[in-house]
Design a protein around this motif. Structure first.
Motif, PDB file in Angstrom:
ATOM      1  N   ILE A 284       3.307   6.144  -2.804  1.00 42.40           N
ATOM      2  CA  ILE A 284       4.507   6.842  -3.274  1.00 42.40           C
ATOM      3  C   ILE A 284       4.475   6.960  -4.807  1.00 42.40           C
ATOM      4  N   ALA A 285       4.065   5.899  -5.466  1.00 35.73           N
ATOM      5  CA  ALA A 285       3.988   5.918  -6.926  1.00 35.73           C
ATOM      6  C   ALA A 285       2.965   6.953  -7.399  1.00 35.73           C
ATOM      7  N   LEU A 286       1.831   7.050  -6.731  1.00 32.63           N
ATOM      8  CA  LEU A 286       0.817   8.043  -7.094  1.00 32.63           C
ATOM      9  C   LEU A 286       1.308   9.463  -6.838  1.00 32.63           C
ATOM     10  N   LEU A 287       2.024   9.682  -5.735  1.00 30.02           N
ATOM     11  CA  LEU A 287       2.562  11.017  -5.443  1.00 30.02           C
ATOM     12  C   LEU A 287       3.607  11.420  -6.488  1.00 30.02           C
ATOM     13  N   VAL A 288       4.448  10.461  -6.887  1.00 33.61           N
ATOM     14  CA  VAL A 288       5.446  10.749  -7.922  1.00 33.61           C
ATOM     15  C   VAL A 288       4.738  11.067  -9.240  1.00 33.61           C
ATOM     16  N   LEU A 289       3.721  10.322  -9.568  1.00 31.74           N
ATOM     17  CA  LEU A 289       2.970  10.551 -10.795  1.00 31.74           C
ATOM     18  C   LEU A 289       2.280  11.919 -10.770  1.00 31.74           C
ATOM     19  N   ILE A 290       1.677  12.279  -9.675  1.00 32.79           N
ATOM     20  CA  ILE A 290       1.033  13.591  -9.538  1.00 32.79           C
ATOM     21  C   ILE A 290       2.080  14.697  -9.648  1.00 32.79           C
TER      22      ILE A 290
ATOM     23  N   MET B 154       0.835  -1.193   0.000  1.00 29.38           N
ATOM     24  CA  MET B 154       0.000   0.000   0.000  1.00 29.38           C
ATOM     25  C   MET B 154       0.871   1.245   0.000  1.00 29.38           C
ATOM     26  N   ARG B 155       1.946   1.180   0.731  1.00 33.43           N
ATOM     27  CA  ARG B 155       2.828   2.337   0.836  1.00 33.43           C
ATOM     28  C   ARG B 155       3.501   2.610  -0.513  1.00 33.43           C
ATOM     29  N   LEU B 156       3.828   1.589  -1.249  1.00 33.58           N
ATOM     30  CA  LEU B 156       4.461   1.728  -2.545  1.00 33.58           C
ATOM     31  C   LEU B 156       3.506   2.374  -3.558  1.00 33.58           C
ATOM     32  N   VAL B 157       2.232   2.012  -3.496  1.00 36.69           N
ATOM     33  CA  VAL B 157       1.220   2.599  -4.382  1.00 36.69           C
ATOM     34  C   VAL B 157       1.067   4.075  -4.083  1.00 36.69           C
TER      35      VAL B 157
END
Length: 91
Positions: free
Chosen positions: A6-12, A1-4
């Motif tokens: 972080i991935a969403l924050l990087v994408l945003i 869940m934590r990886l998702v």
């Protein structure tokens, strides 16, 4: 869940960076808007000049009858197939 997350924050973050600094960013859009306004002003000036020239051409085309009449009456000019007859009033 934590990886998702972080991935969403990087994408945003990446999308925001493209929005502000990319090829279609806000600064580029404002620059293009200013350039468009300048080109529209130049286009309006050219259109006004074209309208003025068109009016002059129209005047010249329609004004040929007046020029021809003056040439006939004041200068005694004739067309190639015409004969000029001048009548002078008698005393």
């Amino acid at each position: 869940m934590r990886l998702v997350t972080i991935a969403l924050l990087v994408l945003i973050g990446w999308v925001q960076a493209e929005l502000w600094f990319g090829k279609a960013g806000v600064a580029h859009v404002h620059e293009q808007s200013r350039e468009l306004a300048t080109l529209r002003a130049a286009n309006d000036g050219a259109k006004q000049r074209n309208d003025q020239l068109q009016a002059e051409v129209s005047d010249l085309k329609e004004g040929l009858e007046m020029v021809e009449e003056k040439a006939r009456s004041e200068l005694g000019m004739t067309k190639p197939d015409e004969l000029l007859v001048v009548l002078t009033p008698g005393k």
